[in-house]
Design a protein around this motif. Structure first.
Motif, PDB file in Angstrom:
ATOM      1  N   MET A  78       0.671  -1.137  -0.168  1.00  0.00           N
ATOM      2  CA  MET A  78       0.000   0.175  -0.172  1.00  0.00           C
ATOM      3  C   MET A  78       0.684   1.717   0.213  1.00  0.00           C
ATOM      4  N   THR A  79       0.382   2.532  -0.812  1.00  0.00           N
ATOM      5  CA  THR A  79       0.739   3.503  -0.929  1.00  0.00           C
ATOM      6  C   THR A  79       0.147   4.541  -0.586  1.00  0.00           C
ATOM      7  N   ASN A  80       0.620   5.751  -0.959  1.00  0.00           N
ATOM      8  CA  ASN A  80       0.118   7.092  -0.289  1.00  0.00           C
ATOM      9  C   ASN A  80       0.188   7.856  -1.735  1.00  0.00           C
ATOM     10  N   ASN A  81       0.357   6.907  -2.834  1.00  0.00           N
ATOM     11  CA  ASN A  81       0.578   8.238  -4.007  1.00  0.00           C
ATOM     12  C   ASN A  81      -0.732   8.619  -4.257  1.00  0.00           C
ATOM     13  N   SER A  82      -1.017   9.875  -3.678  1.00  0.00           N
ATOM     14  CA  SER A  82      -2.235  10.476  -4.397  1.00  0.00           C
ATOM     15  C   SER A  82      -3.538   9.853  -4.086  1.00  0.00           C
ATOM     16  N   LEU A  83      -3.442   9.942  -2.712  1.00  0.00           N
ATOM     17  CA  LEU A  83      -4.340   9.568  -1.818  1.00  0.00           C
ATOM     18  C   LEU A  83      -4.912  10.556  -1.185  1.00  0.00           C
ATOM     19  N   TYR A  84      -4.414  12.205  -1.796  1.00  0.00           N
ATOM     20  CA  TYR A  84      -4.949  13.159  -1.648  1.00  0.00           C
ATOM     21  C   TYR A  84      -6.083  13.427  -2.834  1.00  0.00           C
ATOM     22  N   ASN A  85      -6.007  12.506  -3.610  1.00  0.00           N
ATOM     23  CA  ASN A  85      -7.137  13.244  -4.716  1.00  0.00           C
ATOM     24  C   ASN A  85      -8.066  12.806  -4.650  1.00  0.00           C
ATOM     25  N   ILE A  86      -8.375  12.055  -3.814  1.00  0.00           N
ATOM     26  CA  ILE A  86      -9.552  10.382  -4.084  1.00  0.00           C
ATOM     27  C   ILE A  86     -10.781  10.876  -2.525  1.00  0.00           C
ATOM     28  N   THR A  87     -11.343  10.460  -2.484  1.00  0.00           N
ATOM     29  CA  THR A  87     -12.623  10.561  -1.164  1.00  0.00           C
ATOM     30  C   THR A  87     -12.507   9.646  -0.165  1.00  0.00           C
ATOM     31  N   ILE A  88     -12.760   9.738   0.676  1.00  0.00           N
ATOM     32  CA  ILE A  88     -12.998   9.343   1.987  1.00  0.00           C
ATOM     33  C   ILE A  88     -13.914   8.038   2.197  1.00  0.00           C
ATOM     34  N   GLN A  89     -15.018   7.668   1.261  1.00  0.00           N
ATOM     35  CA  GLN A  89     -14.711   6.429   1.161  1.00  0.00           C
ATOM     36  C   GLN A  89     -14.314   5.720  -0.089  1.00  0.00           C
ATOM     37  N   GLN A  90     -13.263   5.747  -1.010  1.00  0.00           N
ATOM     38  CA  GLN A  90     -11.810   5.665  -1.630  1.00  0.00           C
ATOM     39  C   GLN A  90     -11.138   4.949  -1.189  1.00  0.00           C
ATOM     40  N   ILE A  91     -10.744   6.524   0.584  1.00  0.00           N
ATOM     41  CA  ILE A  91      -9.912   5.736   1.196  1.00  0.00           C
ATOM     42  C   ILE A  91     -10.105   4.063   2.381  1.00  0.00           C
ATOM     43  N   LYS A  92     -11.622   4.107   2.905  1.00  0.00           N
ATOM     44  CA  LYS A  92     -12.158   3.160   3.183  1.00  0.00           C
ATOM     45  C   LYS A  92     -12.268   2.098   2.292  1.00  0.00           C
ATOM     46  N   ASN A  93     -12.518   1.987   1.650  1.00  0.00           N
ATOM     47  CA  ASN A  93     -12.229   0.274   0.803  1.00  0.00           C
ATOM     48  C   ASN A  93     -10.573   0.214   0.765  1.00  0.00           C
ATOM     49  N   LYS A  94      -9.728   0.887   0.115  1.00  0.00           N
ATOM     50  CA  LYS A  94      -8.646  -0.099   0.015  1.00  0.00           C
ATOM     51  C   LYS A  94      -7.694   0.548   0.970  1.00  0.00           C
TER      52      LYS A  94
END
Length: 911
Positions: A1-17
């Motif tokens: 898992m990396t944090n590449n472009s995690l500032y570009n996605i929604t919280i829901q997408q973060i949860k799923n990831k």
């Protein structure tokens, strides 16, 4: 898992990831255990792979050290065990010093690891618990609040008025507002509003966030990886000494073989000539050179400590002396790293607080509002080291140390009020706080409602454009007046003027609310405000930096600002410091990323300011400058500076506000964080390099004189003018204290008016090797001359050798004074400016005098007493050549510099 472009996605997408089922419960223990196994601990691993033994053995691979080991063997073979022990002690001392330096350099990664918080608050299985920060995993939900050091990179879920000090990562001096939002496109680290990063500090508010990266995957971890990949290069001094060692061995080998060969050809015994050859070998290699270099650098270290500079590596002073570029961070290096109120505007006057101070009745109301509408805290008499924000203030002429905890902008308002005796605790005692409407990035304002003498009153501060829209009146000369469009435009123009100076501007106002308020709808009271004034603040430049930059430019050294701060702020500071002049360029990190290395290489000399740059950019800048042939000094305080500091030819860290990792990666630490101290270090570095050249010139000229004297007499078919024991004695008497005394010689007056040395310049540059050779020939010819005189007129080989022996010693003791300057004649130098040299020469002469007069020493050294006439001959021959050469140089310098008759008389009076 990396944090590449995690500032570009929604919280829901973060949860799923990250496999988070419920934000209110966090991860379960099985998920944590599995991720620890696959991802590893939240720490930066030590991949150095070095051992203590290997580091110690590395110290003996230096070419000069190998030569010294050979000298130890030769000295032992000759029975000169004292000499062998002395050389061995030098080798071991140098090895230990080098070993200690290597070990300390490796500690930089350890210091970086210690930046992460030891404990972290985390939500797991529905409950909040504290765990060691190294046990965090991606997907964990952490909670942070004011004063916390963030334990990992994370995406914000919820925040309440969150501000984070990211100076250690991005170099930006002001705390950054954070919010739960989704960003678009590629965004620099310093502009990622929805992310928080390991090692940074929460200065205001609180937040919940999802951990997106741990260990080496964090932004701090990437810096550690850069730090591991950078290489430690040899300093120019080390390279020059390595060349010198090879040159000495070559000359020694050729000369000794020639002398031994000629002696055998003319009938001398092989054994006798072998001893003479080996003695010459010991004499030809100035085994004291590394010790003298070390001592000279150590003396420089002591001088620098007195001037608030701490040298971590001895060659650092010399390397700084040949620096051509200083890449300086802005925050905490060129500036004070503390927000300071610069200007205050009332409707009828603009006050420059740096000139006029704050003690003006018109400013009192503004400062009262700024102090009450404020959540920062001021502590007095506390330590300044290792705090969130540190300030030094001067009250009634005495330095008073104060620690400010909270937002730097609010801290600046507290300090301004404190200077005129307004204390927050006293004002709050009269004005009891009832309610607060907090600042947010969307509101851009903060309000406090309090009660005083039974009446409610609202104090407000915020962005001028936002506050003006809510103002209906303004105050002038103590009277409340209607805010007309003309007055409003006047305020707007003033705000624009302050902003153009890169000042952060706040507007302040108030409103009387009467005896009753509706506590369910407070924002409705943020209208019909009475405008009081504007406050402009900035992280100001250090007072002494401007003159230091001017001195750098005079010395041919180019200062460049390399900062993570915004362009406007960087430009404003650079102009104030005269670092940015007409024709100079300003480049941002975004523009830099679009430039190829070749284009950057072509333009970099004209770029004075690099703004909004990332750690990788700083490292790239240093490397490009080095490719252009510059010797680069890099100053820094934050973790983000460490890779570039280590990669630079000379890394300089801030002692007070610098992070541990930067200090460990550096070669020089400024104890007072004073940029002006760098100029002093440059001067010291140049002086030390000059002194090293002085005793190289002295030692090699003397040794060449000894070898040539032996060679010429062998070539002429004469007996050896010196016995092996005499050669070793000359080596001991003249290569010892006089050479050491040259290491403490003061610098020439004009040393900071010279251009920096070329980093590829040989230690024998500027004709030094010819000066060495010519003076060696003069010493040899004088020695052969008095030897021939002794053979012809005394008919005693003992007397002739004593004459040659003494002439060789005296010629070298006279010559040492000529070595005090390469630029100026001895007649222009104050002889009392180096009393250590006078003492060393007197002591060495006394030792030799005893050899000539004490019977038991006469027997050991095969000497005899000399008459006054013979002493006169030696003084004439050995001292006459020195005096003649100095007169010629003095006269030459007079004509070359077009010195007038008046100046000539002045110089004569000084000498």
């Amino acid at each position: 898992m990396t944090n590449n472009s995690l500032y570009n996605i929604t919280i829901q997408q973060i949860k799923n990831k990250f496999g988070i089922n419920y934000l209110d419960s966090g991860l379960d223990s099985n998920q944590v255990e599995e991720r620890l196994k696959t991802i590893g601990l939240n720490k930066i691993p030590d991949n150095s792979g070095y051992s203590v033994l290997s580091l110690f053995l590395e110290q003996f691979k230096d070419f000069m050290v190998l030569v010294l080991i050979g000298a130890i063997i030769i000295s032992g073979f000759l029975g000169e065990f004292d000499d062998a022990i002395a050389i061995l002690a030098i080798v071991i001392l140098n090895a230990i010093m080098g070993f200690v330096q290597e070990v300390r350099a490796e500690r930089s990664l350890q210091a970086l690891k210690e930046l992460s918080a030891p404990q972290a608050k985390v939500l797991r299985e529905g409950s909040i618990e504290e765990v060691p920060s190294q046990e965090l995993v991606p997907g964990d939900i952490i909670l942070v609040e004011m004063g916390d050091k963030i334990p990992a990179d994370a995406r914000i879920i919820k925040e309440n008025n969150l501000k984070v000090n990211e100076a250690s990562l991005t170099g930006e001096s002001m705390a950054v507002n954070k919010e739960n939002t989704t960003l678009q496109g590629k965004v620099a680290v310093g502009d990622r509003k929805n992310m928080i990063h390991m090692g940074t500090i929460v200065t205001k508010g609180r937040a919940e966030a999802i951990v997106t990266a741990t260990g080496t995957d964090t932004e701090m971890g990437k810096i550690a990886d850069l730090l591991q990949q950078s290489e430690d290069n040899k300093t120019p001094l080390q390279e020059r000494l390595n060349d010198l060692g090879q040159w000495l061995v070559l000359i020694c080998f050729i000369a000794c073989v020639a002398v031994v060969g000629l002696g055998v050809i003319k009938g001398e015994s092989i054994y006798k000539m072998f001893l003479a050859g080996v003695s010459l070998a010991v004499a030809a290699i100035p085994e004291g050179l590394p010790a003298i270099v070390t001592l000279s650098l150590a003396i420089g270290v002591q001088r620098m400590i007195k001037r608030n500079a701490i040298i971590r590596k001895l060659p650092a002073v010399e390397t700084l002396g040949c620096a051509t570029v200083i890449c300086s961070d802005k925050t905490g290096t060129l500036t004070k790293n503390e927000m300071t109120v610069q200007q205050i505007y009332t409707i009828d006057q603009l006050f420059n607080c740096q000139v006029e101070g704050f003690d003006n009745p018109r400013l009192k109301r503004i400062l009262e509002i700024g102090t009450i509408c404020n959540n920062a805290r001021l502590k007095r008499g506390s330590s300044l080291s290792g705090k969130i924000n540190e300030v030094k203030d001067y009250v009634l002429g005495e330095e008073s140390k104060k620690e400010v905890v909270g937002d730097p902008t609010e801290a600046a308002l507290l300090l301004a009020a404190d200077k005129v005796g307004l204390k927050k605790e006293d004002l709050r005692a009269e004005f009891s706080k009832v309610l607060e409407v907090p600042f947010s990035s969307s509101r851009k304002r903060m309000s406090i409602i309090g009660k005083k003498r039974g009446e409610y009153e609202l104090f407000i501060k915020g962005a001028p454009d936002v506050l003006l829209e809510r103002c209906s009146n303004y105050i002038e000369d103590g009277q409340v007046k209607k805010l007309t469009s003309r007055i409003k435009n006047k305020i707007i123009r003033q705000n624009e003027g302050l902003a153009n100076q890169a000042l952060r501007v706040l507007a302040v106002g108030y409103r009387k609310l009467g005896s009753n308020i509706d506590q369910n709808n407070l924002e409705k009271y943020e209208n019909n405000i009475i405008f009081v004034g504007l406050v402009g603040m900035i992280d100001p430049p250090r007072d002494e930096v401007k003159s230091a930059i001017i001195d750098c430019k005079k010395a041919g050294i180019i200062p460049k600002m390399v900062t993570g701060d915004h362009k406007n702020t960087a430009v404003a500071i650079a102009k104030q410091l005269e670092l940015l002049n007409k024709g100079d360029q300003v480049v941002t990190g975004k523009e830099l990323s679009q430039m190829s290395d070749q284009k950057l290489k072509e333009q970099i000399d004209d770029i004075a300011v690099f703004a909004r740059v990332a750690p990788e950019d700083k490292l790239r800048i240093v490397k490009i400058l080095q490719e252009k042939g510059h010797v680069v000094a890099m100053t820094g305080d934050g973790v983000n500076d460490a890779p570039a500091v280590k990669e630079a030819d000379i890394g300089i860290a801030m002692g007070e506000k610098g992070t541990d990792v930067t200090k460990e990666a550096s070669a020089l630490i400024l104890a007072d964080d004073n940029f002006a101290t760098i100029v002093a270090a440059i001067e010291e570095g140049r002086a030390i390099y000059d002194n090293i050249r002085k005793f190289i010139r002295y030692l090699l000229s003397c040794n060449i004189g000894e070898i040539l004297a032996m060679f010429l007499t062998s070539l002429l078919g004469l007996p050896l003018p010196l016995l092996p024991i005499q050669i070793l004695w000359v080596n001991l008497v003249t290569d010892g204290l006089p050479a050491l005394a040259l290491g403490v010689d003061p610098a020439d007056d004009d040393i900071m008016e010279r251009q920096p040395r070329d980093k590829e310049e040989s230690v024998f540059a500027h004709g030094l090797k010819w000066k060495i050779g010519a003076r060696g020939v003069l010493i040899a010819l004088g020695t052969v001359l008095v030897f021939l005189f002794g053979i012809r007129f005394t008919d005693s080989l003992l007397k002739a050798r004593t004459l040659a022996f003494t002439n060789l010693v005296m010629a070298q003791l006279f010559f040492v004074f000529s070595c005090r300057s390469e630029e100026h004649s001895l007649l222009r130098i104050n002889p009392l400016s180096n009393i250590y040299l006078l003492g060393a020469v007197a002591f060495s002469f006394g030792m030799h005098y005893l050899v000539l007069h004490l019977p038991f020493l006469q027997e050991i050294f095969n000497t005899t007493v000399l008459s006054r006439g013979e002493w006169g001959l030696i003084i004439l021959v050995s001292g006459g050549s020195t005096l003649l050469i100095e007169l010629v140089q003095f006269v030459t310098n007079l004509f070359r510099k077009n010195i007038s008759l008046i100046d000539f008389k002045e110089l004569i009076s000084k000498t």
